[in-house]
Design a protein around this motif. Structure first.
Motif, PDB file in Angstrom:
ATOM      1  N   THR A  73     -73.757  16.563  36.429  1.00  0.00           N
ATOM      2  CA  THR A  73     -74.950  16.248  37.217  1.00  0.00           C
ATOM      3  C   THR A  73     -74.652  16.404  38.707  1.00  0.00           C
ATOM      4  OG1 THR A  73     -75.775  14.757  35.510  1.00  0.00           O
ATOM      5  CG2 THR A  73     -76.668  14.455  37.717  1.00  0.00           C
ATOM      6  N   LEU A  74     -73.459  15.980  39.104  1.00  0.00           N
ATOM      7  CA  LEU A  74     -73.034  16.100  40.497  1.00  0.00           C
ATOM      8  C   LEU A  74     -72.934  17.574  40.902  1.00  0.00           C
ATOM      9  CD1 LEU A  74     -72.091  14.248  42.840  1.00  0.00           C
ATOM     10  CD2 LEU A  74     -69.753  14.578  42.015  1.00  0.00           C
ATOM     11  N   LYS A  75     -72.381  18.374  40.021  1.00  0.00           N
ATOM     12  CA  LYS A  75     -72.256  19.805  40.301  1.00  0.00           C
ATOM     13  C   LYS A  75     -73.650  20.423  40.402  1.00  0.00           C
ATOM     14  CE  LYS A  75     -69.902  23.962  38.655  1.00  0.00           C
ATOM     15  NZ  LYS A  75     -70.560  24.739  37.573  1.00  0.00           N
ATOM     16  N   GLY A  76     -74.515  20.084  39.445  1.00  0.00           N
ATOM     17  CA  GLY A  76     -75.895  20.596  39.450  1.00  0.00           C
ATOM     18  C   GLY A  76     -76.634  20.196  40.721  1.00  0.00           C
ATOM     19  N   GLY A  77     -76.343  19.012  41.220  1.00  0.00           N
ATOM     20  CA  GLY A  77     -76.985  18.515  42.447  1.00  0.00           C
ATOM     21  C   GLY A  77     -76.265  18.956  43.705  1.00  0.00           C
ATOM     22  N   GLN A  78     -75.351  19.900  43.565  1.00  0.00           N
ATOM     23  CA  GLN A  78     -74.541  20.451  44.653  1.00  0.00           C
ATOM     24  C   GLN A  78     -73.829  19.358  45.454  1.00  0.00           C
ATOM     25  OE1 GLN A  78     -77.498  22.930  46.413  1.00  0.00           O
ATOM     26  NE2 GLN A  78     -77.134  24.585  44.970  1.00  0.00           N
ATOM     27  N   ASN A  79     -73.324  18.372  44.703  1.00  0.00           N
ATOM     28  CA  ASN A  79     -72.526  17.292  45.309  1.00  0.00           C
ATOM     29  C   ASN A  79     -73.286  16.452  46.321  1.00  0.00           C
ATOM     30  OD1 ASN A  79     -69.655  17.022  44.509  1.00  0.00           O
ATOM     31  ND2 ASN A  79     -69.794  19.248  44.728  1.00  0.00           N
ATOM     32  N   ARG A  80     -74.606  16.547  46.290  1.00  0.00           N
ATOM     33  CA  ARG A  80     -75.379  15.791  47.274  1.00  0.00           C
ATOM     34  C   ARG A  80     -75.931  14.503  46.686  1.00  0.00           C
ATOM     35  NH1 ARG A  80     -78.663  18.120  51.820  1.00  0.00           N
ATOM     36  NH2 ARG A  80     -78.744  15.846  51.811  1.00  0.00           N
ATOM     37  N   ASN A  81     -75.665  14.236  45.411  1.00  0.00           N
ATOM     38  CA  ASN A  81     -76.162  13.008  44.784  1.00  0.00           C
ATOM     39  C   ASN A  81     -75.486  11.795  45.407  1.00  0.00           C
ATOM     40  OD1 ASN A  81     -75.561  15.370  43.066  1.00  0.00           O
ATOM     41  ND2 ASN A  81     -76.855  14.383  41.565  1.00  0.00           N
ATOM     42  N   ASN A  82     -76.221  10.691  45.474  1.00  0.00           N
ATOM     43  CA  ASN A  82     -75.639   9.422  45.910  1.00  0.00           C
ATOM     44  C   ASN A  82     -74.696   8.949  44.797  1.00  0.00           C
ATOM     45  OD1 ASN A  82     -75.442   6.482  45.765  1.00  0.00           O
ATOM     46  ND2 ASN A  82     -76.826   6.464  47.510  1.00  0.00           N
ATOM     47  N   PRO A  83     -73.375   8.844  45.077  1.00  0.00           N
ATOM     48  CA  PRO A  83     -72.417   8.577  43.995  1.00  0.00           C
ATOM     49  C   PRO A  83     -72.642   7.241  43.281  1.00  0.00           C
ATOM     50  CG  PRO A  83     -71.270   9.036  46.071  1.00  0.00           C
ATOM     51  CD  PRO A  83     -72.730   9.021  46.390  1.00  0.00           C
ATOM     52  N   GLU A  84     -73.014   6.189  44.029  1.00  0.00           N
ATOM     53  CA  GLU A  84     -73.218   4.886  43.363  1.00  0.00           C
ATOM     54  C   GLU A  84     -74.420   4.940  42.427  1.00  0.00           C
ATOM     55  OE1 GLU A  84     -72.882   4.548  47.025  1.00  0.00           O
ATOM     56  OE2 GLU A  84     -70.731   4.450  46.601  1.00  0.00           O
ATOM     57  N   LEU A  85     -75.506   5.546  42.917  1.00  0.00           N
ATOM     58  CA  LEU A  85     -76.702   5.639  42.063  1.00  0.00           C
ATOM     59  C   LEU A  85     -76.415   6.489  40.837  1.00  0.00           C
ATOM     60  CD1 LEU A  85     -79.616   6.087  44.663  1.00  0.00           C
ATOM     61  CD2 LEU A  85     -79.029   4.023  43.365  1.00  0.00           C
ATOM     62  N   LEU A  86     -75.672   7.570  41.044  1.00  0.00           N
ATOM     63  CA  LEU A  86     -75.370   8.463  39.920  1.00  0.00           C
ATOM     64  C   LEU A  86     -74.465   7.768  38.892  1.00  0.00           C
ATOM     65  CD1 LEU A  86     -75.685  11.169  38.554  1.00  0.00           C
ATOM     66  CD2 LEU A  86     -73.843  12.071  39.995  1.00  0.00           C
ATOM     67  N   ARG A  87     -73.479   7.003  39.364  1.00  0.00           N
ATOM     68  CA  ARG A  87     -72.613   6.234  38.453  1.00  0.00           C
ATOM     69  C   ARG A  87     -73.448   5.274  37.610  1.00  0.00           C
ATOM     70  NH1 ARG A  87     -68.092   8.266  36.698  1.00  0.00           N
ATOM     71  NH2 ARG A  87     -66.991   8.876  38.551  1.00  0.00           N
ATOM     72  N   CYS A  88     -74.329   4.569  38.305  1.00  0.00           N
ATOM     73  CA  CYS A  88     -75.187   3.585  37.646  1.00  0.00           C
ATOM     74  C   CYS A  88     -76.050   4.275  36.578  1.00  0.00           C
ATOM     75  CB  CYS A  88     -76.056   2.918  38.719  1.00  0.00           C
ATOM     76  SG  CYS A  88     -77.267   1.756  38.089  1.00  0.00           S
ATOM     77  N   PHE A  89     -76.571   5.432  36.937  1.00  0.00           N
ATOM     78  CA  PHE A  89     -77.424   6.238  36.047  1.00  0.00           C
ATOM     79  C   PHE A  89     -76.665   6.613  34.769  1.00  0.00           C
ATOM     80  CE2 PHE A  89     -78.441  10.758  35.059  1.00  0.00           C
ATOM     81  CZ  PHE A  89     -79.802  10.702  34.813  1.00  0.00           C
ATOM     82  N   VAL A  90     -75.485   7.186  34.956  1.00  0.00           N
ATOM     83  CA  VAL A  90     -74.691   7.661  33.818  1.00  0.00           C
ATOM     84  C   VAL A  90     -74.243   6.485  32.935  1.00  0.00           C
ATOM     85  CG1 VAL A  90     -72.431   8.644  33.302  1.00  0.00           C
ATOM     86  CG2 VAL A  90     -73.952   9.802  34.900  1.00  0.00           C
ATOM     87  N   HIS A 112     -80.531  12.624  42.333  1.00  0.00           N
ATOM     88  CA  HIS A 112     -80.395  13.994  41.819  1.00  0.00           C
ATOM     89  C   HIS A 112     -79.817  14.992  42.816  1.00  0.00           C
ATOM     90  CE1 HIS A 112     -82.553  12.503  38.366  1.00  0.00           C
ATOM     91  NE2 HIS A 112     -83.484  12.038  39.175  1.00  0.00           N
ATOM     92  N   GLY A 113     -79.521  14.523  44.042  1.00  0.00           N
ATOM     93  CA  GLY A 113     -78.962  15.453  45.019  1.00  0.00           C
ATOM     94  C   GLY A 113     -79.942  16.552  45.341  1.00  0.00           C
ATOM     95  N   SER A 114     -79.457  17.800  45.394  1.00  0.00           N
ATOM     96  CA  SER A 114     -80.379  18.859  45.794  1.00  0.00           C
ATOM     97  C   SER A 114     -80.950  19.641  44.610  1.00  0.00           C
ATOM     98  CB  SER A 114     -79.707  19.804  46.781  1.00  0.00           C
ATOM     99  OG  SER A 114     -78.589  20.374  46.175  1.00  0.00           O
ATOM    100  N   ASN A 115     -80.669  19.216  43.399  1.00  0.00           N
ATOM    101  CA  ASN A 115     -81.263  19.892  42.236  1.00  0.00           C
ATOM    102  C   ASN A 115     -81.226  18.964  41.032  1.00  0.00           C
ATOM    103  OD1 ASN A 115     -82.168  22.285  40.606  1.00  0.00           O
ATOM    104  ND2 ASN A 115     -80.194  21.929  39.633  1.00  0.00           N
ATOM    105  N   ARG A 116     -82.399  18.625  40.512  1.00  0.00           N
ATOM    106  CA  ARG A 116     -82.428  17.758  39.342  1.00  0.00           C
ATOM    107  C   ARG A 116     -82.228  18.568  38.078  1.00  0.00           C
ATOM    108  NH1 ARG A 116     -85.848  16.677  35.451  1.00  0.00           N
ATOM    109  NH2 ARG A 116     -87.649  17.605  36.471  1.00  0.00           N
ATOM    110  N   ILE A 117     -81.355  18.077  37.227  1.00  0.00           N
ATOM    111  CA  ILE A 117     -81.075  18.708  35.941  1.00  0.00           C
ATOM    112  C   ILE A 117     -82.204  18.376  34.961  1.00  0.00           C
ATOM    113  CG2 ILE A 117     -79.466  18.630  33.994  1.00  0.00           C
ATOM    114  CD1 ILE A 117     -78.177  19.912  36.418  1.00  0.00           C
ATOM    115  N   GLY A 118     -82.615  19.355  34.162  1.00  0.00           N
ATOM    116  CA  GLY A 118     -83.614  19.116  33.123  1.00  0.00           C
ATOM    117  C   GLY A 118     -83.154  17.996  32.197  1.00  0.00           C
ATOM    118  N   GLY A 119     -84.054  17.072  31.893  1.00  0.00           N
ATOM    119  CA  GLY A 119     -83.689  15.937  31.038  1.00  0.00           C
ATOM    120  C   GLY A 119     -83.202  14.727  31.820  1.00  0.00           C
TER     121      GLY A 119
END
Ligand code: ADP
Length: 450
Positions: free
Chosen positions: A74-91, A418-425
């Motif tokens: 997801t981080l790669k898909g979002g070009q590393n622009r995702n907020n890491p804490e929010l993304l951790r919480c999400f996963v 989602h950083g700069s690109n949200r992954i489908g799903g």
């Protein structure tokens, strides 16, 4: 309607409904306010499914996956622009969110994939039907069963604060009557702003003239509501265009068709890119074609496994033919090139290696079972990754990153995940994960105020 509530939820998409159910189940008195005449927001249009790793349903199917890999992809898909804490919480919360739904009779136990994910982790209804309608009807069933108060055709116009805490909301209904309701907390779940072309173009002048896949309520009003009480915003220019949209109707052609094994070909009958790349990259390739459009091509095998495909046929989007040659002729395409493309692709499926474009996922089946189908598509504005700033407890943050007491936000209205690109799903996962978390935290906040 009573004149006061513990929690007012603004918006009845997936995030709002999940929040309302969770807050109610924790003892809060909840009101849902929806400006449109019907439930469901843009969520009802969601097609692919809900991403989650390490779920019970993956285990049943023998799919090995890890939260860490889900995070990294997801981080790669979002070009590393995702907020890491929010993304951790999400996963971390994703498998629980799948169970949260299952416990409420909403079973997403069929699994496919979407662009940018290397593992099958997109959970959808067992019959292969689109996730959005199924999800919203299941959530509405839960809202109704609980007797949660709902006001449709009513818009939240203002959030009021007293001594720095949320204290009331001002509503206006379709008959222009206004009403002020005292609240302990508000959950803003108003979705994104893809259907507000003025706002889209303000942040992204290059998107002038693009169609949108969104329902007409996706106007971004919730962002203004929260900015008015001091909320910060993030990533407002990160706007996703979806690569596969039927242009006459702005109807989205689900990624699950490619995930089921379809390919993309240009007007010359050639593949031109890895169909399972992320949406930003696939879109850019289609825009770069001389015609600025392409065709999704699939065979009967893929159609039979996707309810959505029948919907596209019923809507008249699909050109079908009994042979590839006939299909190419109907599309005005050079059939020699098209036949060569299919033959070459089918060889890649057999070898499980796409030596032209490096497609590694959904190389599922050769395209060789008639009838053969094609849908002409081009990109459209689909998702706004930016929005108000929140923390991992879904509390809205002001420009100094401090909590605005009593204000919560979840779903597409919030930015950063989602950083700069949200992954489908990942949008359906977002709304259920952060929606139910918002319900939990808002109910707790309300209790603490009592
Ligand atoms: P999400 O996917 O984040 O849940 P959706 O787009 O599915 O978002 O749902 C958001 C809902 O919020 C839509 O139904 C929209 O009509 C509604 N909405 C937007 N602004 C307001 C508002 N100011 N008052 C009430 N409802 C609103």
């Amino acid at each position: 309607t009573p004149k006061n509530y513990d929690v007012v939820v603004v918006g009845s998409g997936g995030a709002g409904l999940a929040a309302a159910i969770q807050a109610h189940d924790e003892g809060a008195r909840v009101l849902i306010v929806e400006k449109m005449p019907t439930f469901g927001g843009n969520t009802i249009k969601a097609s692919a499914g809900m991403n989650a790793a390490e779920t019970r349903f993956q285990r049943v199917k023998g799919i090995e996956d890890s939260k860490e890999l889900f995070y990294q992809e997801t981080l790669k898909g979002g070009q590393n622009r995702n907020n890491p804490e929010l993304l951790r919480c999400f996963v971390e919360h994703a498998p629980q969110a799948i169970e949260w739904l299952a416990n409420r009779g909403i079973m997403l136990n069929d699994i496919t994939t979407t662009g940018g994910m290397s593992i099958d982790r997109t959970h959808r209804p067992k019959d292969g039907s689109a996730v959005g309608g199924y999800l919203i009807s299941g959530l509405v069933r839960n809202v109704t069963k609980r007797g949660i108060d709902v006001m449709l055709d009513t818009s939240v116009e203002e959030i009021l604060c007293e001594q720095g805490k949320v204290s009331a909301v001002r509503l206006i209904n379709d008959e222009n009557e206004t009403l002020t309701i005292a609240v302990k907390s508000v959950i803003v779940a108003t979705g994104g702003f893809s259907a507000n072309s003025e706002m889209v173009v303000k942040y992204r002048p290059d998107l002038a003239g693009f169609v949108t896949t969104n329902h007409k309520g996706a106007t971004g009003g919730g962002i203004a509501l929260l900015e008015h009480i001091g909320a910060g915003t993030v990533d407002m220019g990160e706007i996703q265009i979806h690569p596969t949209v039927e242009q006459n109707t702005s109807y989205l052609i689900s990624e699950s068709i490619r995930g089921g094994g379809a390919i993309l070909v240009n007007q010359q009958g050639n593949r031109f890119f890895n169909e399972m790349e992320t949406r930003d990259k696939v879109s850019a390739q289609i825009i770069a074609l001389p015609e600025h459009y392409a065709y999704i091509v699939f065979d009967e095998h893929v159609r039979a496994k996707n309810k959505a495909a029948d919907e596209y046929i019923a809507r008249g989007f699909v050109t079908s033919a009994s042979s590839p040659r006939q299909l190419a002729e109907k599309l005005g395409m050079d059939y020699h090139a098209f036949l060569a493309t299919l033959e070459r692709y089918n060889g890649f499926v057999e070898q499980q290696c796409d030596s032209d474009f490096g497609r590694t996922t959904a190389l599922r089946n050769p395209i060789n079972e008639g009838p053969f189908h094609a849908i002409r598509i081009a990109p459209g504005v689909h998702h706004t990754m930016g929005g108000v700033t929140i923390n991992t407890e879904t509390a809205v943050l002001n420009k100094q990153q401090q909590v605005i007491p009593g204000a919560f936000a979840a779903g597409e209205v919030a930015g950063g995940i989602h950083g700069s690109n949200r992954i489908g799903g990942n949008a359906v996962a977002d709304i259920i994960i952060f929606g139910s978390l918002a319900g939990h935290h808002a109910a707790n906040w309300a209790k603490a105020q009592a």
